[in-house]
Scaffold this active site. Structure first.
Site, PDB file in Angstrom:
ATOM      1  CD  GLU A 250      84.058  14.506  14.312  1.00 45.72           C
ATOM      2  OE1 GLU A 250      83.156  15.291  14.645  1.00 45.72           O
ATOM      3  OE2 GLU A 250      83.860  13.453  13.670  1.00 45.72           O
ATOM      4  CG  ASP A 275      73.613   1.130   9.570  1.00 48.30           C
ATOM      5  OD1 ASP A 275      73.168   0.344  10.438  1.00 48.30           O
ATOM      6  OD2 ASP A 275      74.572   1.892   9.779  1.00 48.30           O
TER       7      ASP A 275
END
Length: 343
Positions: A250, A275
């Site tokens: 990240e 989804d």
């Protein structure tokens, strides 16, 4: 014959008699109505007597016998007097009230008696069981025969389900040999799932290629369990399904860092596509992104602006894949083959 508690209703200072009237109303509405009508007539006569006595208040001024105590006991006397009068002959008002109100009480006829067939309590209902049908044994045998037939078919259905599962696992590999294999396998699925969302299936495949390294770096658990997660969607508190915990990269304030995070796990790739679309549609911050779904490049930049990923070059990387000659060639050929197959 009235009970002692009901008799006490004839004394204005005894309130338990009123509760007795409520109890009697459940079983003998006519008698209870007559008693209540007399109570009302007593109140009416009490008001009349009170008005009559108020006329004498002018003459009672200066009388040493005229005090608050004497008025208190005089009022008690008047209340009991009017109640006793109503229980006897009275003014006849109670009889008129009883006749009038009896027509409006459920379960009573115009004469004030209990209507035939009225069910006041559960004891008035018929509690006998209906007779068993003579066809019941035959129907039981028919049901048993059907259940045995269904049970005999279950093993065959299990075999069919296993064969289908094996076929799906063969058609949908856990890893992909090349970008071409990745696109040819997933683009038809993306095209079928996109539906009314308006999202270009090519941009979904391009984003999935970026997230998974063209299917060569799929998210897997430590024990090798496959997540089929094509879009790197994390398992936050809103997710009720399975999850896989891994180390991921990240960007925090422009600095690349490794963190542990839980990602959603799906039974197959199609569930991941479905989804993904639902994730965007349910999240208000992607509303503007979906508004430009028909423009792949704007859609990619919109994902970056909405904070889909922490990578500052996330949108540019998706556009780079979209605009590559090899990707355009593969997607164009695959979509063309699908269209010819539908025809």
């Amino acid at each position: 014959m009235q009970s002692s508690r009901l008799d006490s209703a004839q004394f204005y200072t005894e309130f338990s008699g009123l509760n007795a009237l409520k109890t009697q109303a459940r079983t003998d509405k006519k008698a209870a109505l007559e008693q209540v009508a007399k109570q009302f007539e007593s109140l009416f006569m009490s008001q009349m007597l009170k008005s009559m006595r108020s006329v004498n208040d002018v003459f009672a001024e200066g009388n040493y016998l005229n005090s608050s105590q004497s008025k208190f006991y005089q009022e008690m006397f008047d209340n009991q007097l009017t109640l006793s009068m109503s229980q006897q002959q009275g003014l006849g008002l109670s009889d008129v009230l009883a006749r009038q109100l009896s027509r409006q009480i459920p379960g009573m006829d115009d004469g004030g008696t209990k209507a035939t067939g009225h069910k006041a309590t559960i004891a008035d209902y018929d509690r006998s069981l209906p007779a068993l049908s003579p066809r019941l044994p035959k129907q039981v045998d028919e049901v048993k025969a059907i259940s045995e037939s269904v049970a005999a078919q279950k093993p065959r259905e299990a075999v069919v389900e296993k064969e289908v599962a094996e076929t799906v696992s063969i058609d949908l590999p856990e890893t992909f040999e090349s970008p071409e294999h990745f696109v040819r396998t997933l683009l038809p699925m993306a095209e079928a799932v996109a539906g009314d969302s308006g999202i270009d299936p090519r941009v979904m495949v391009a984003q999935a290629a970026l997230e998974t390294g063209w299917g060569k770096h799929m998210i897997k658990a430590a024990d090798g369990e496959h997540s089929f997660n094509l879009f790197g969607i994390k398992a936050d508190s809103r997710w009720q399904g399975s999850a896989v915990d891994i180390t991921t990269s990240e960007y925090r304030e422009g600095v690349k860092m490794n963190e542990r995070a839980a990602f959603r796990a799906y039974p197959d790739y199609q569930s991941s596509f479905e989804d993904y679309i639902g994730f965007l549609e349910r999240n208000p911050r992607y509303r503007d992104v979906l508004a430009v779904a028909d423009n792949p490049e704007a859609f990619a930049d919109g994902l970056q602006a909405a904070g889909y990923a922490t990578d500052p070059a996330y949108g540019a990387k998706i556009r780079r894949i979209l605009n590559s000659d090899s990707f355009e060639a593969i997607t164009g050929e695959t979509l063309s083959l699908n269209q010819r197959g539908e025809e």
